[in-house]
Design a protein around this motif. Structure first.
Motif: not given
Length: 191
Positions: A66-87
């Protein structure tokens, strides 16, 4: 919304995996931190997921915790950060490491992640400040300090985050900095 998949691991091709769920093969992209902990093909597996619908397709991302998914979702909320960069961020740093980097505002460690320059790193640090505090490991400050010194020494010697992290996990919790560096180098030389 697909929040979790449980089935049989059919295929592993970094960063993608295929999970057979009652005859349907779901293809997911996963961070390397999840990928390294996957079972062998043919074994049971359950992953938390994040489902993204865009004009050009539907995408599933899988996470071991759950911590990884939460961090991924927090990263996606940042302007200019897409799924590839979050991964990419979660592949280069564990959630705990990312939380420490944010807490200490360490731009240098973030810029070591492929695809992140200084400006993006600064934006990530600013936007994530205070949002990942729950992911910080709860360890003694002295042990935490020596482990950080060992990690920084390994990184300075040219080892990447994953290699250093694997060596760090094998060290006893009460290791001093000098002994820890020596032991980690021995472990890494065997690989």
């Amino acid at each position: 919304m697909i929040g979790r998949l449980a089935g049989i691991l059919v295929e592993k091709n970094p960063p993608q995996v295929v999970i057979d769920v009652q005859g349907i093969g779901y293809e997911l992209d996963v961070p390397m931190s999840t990928f390294y902990n996957l079972p062998e093909n043919g074994e049971k597996l359950a992953l938390l997921t994040h489902f993204v619908v865009r004009e050009d397709g539907h995408f599933l991302y899988g996470f071991a915790s759950e911590a990884e998914r939460f961090a991924f979702r927090q990263l996606l909320k940042i302007s200019g950060v897409g799924a590839r960069l979050a991964l990419s961020v979660l592949s280069g740093l564990s959630v705990g490491d990312l939380a420490q980097v944010v807490a200490r505002q360490e731009v240098g460690r973030l810029t070591r992640v492929p695809g992140i320059g200084t400006k993006t790193a600064e934006r990530l640090l600013l936007e994530l400040k205070g949002k990942l505090a729950d992911a910080l490991p709860t360890s003694a400050p002295a042990a935490d300090s020596s482990h950080n010194d060992i990690l920084n020494a390994l990184l300075a010697l040219g080892y990447n985050e994953r290699e250093a992290g694997v060596a760090m996990k094998q060290l006893p919790a009460d290791t001093t900095t000098s002994d820890g560096i020596r032991q980690a180098l021995k472990l890494l030389s065997r690989v």
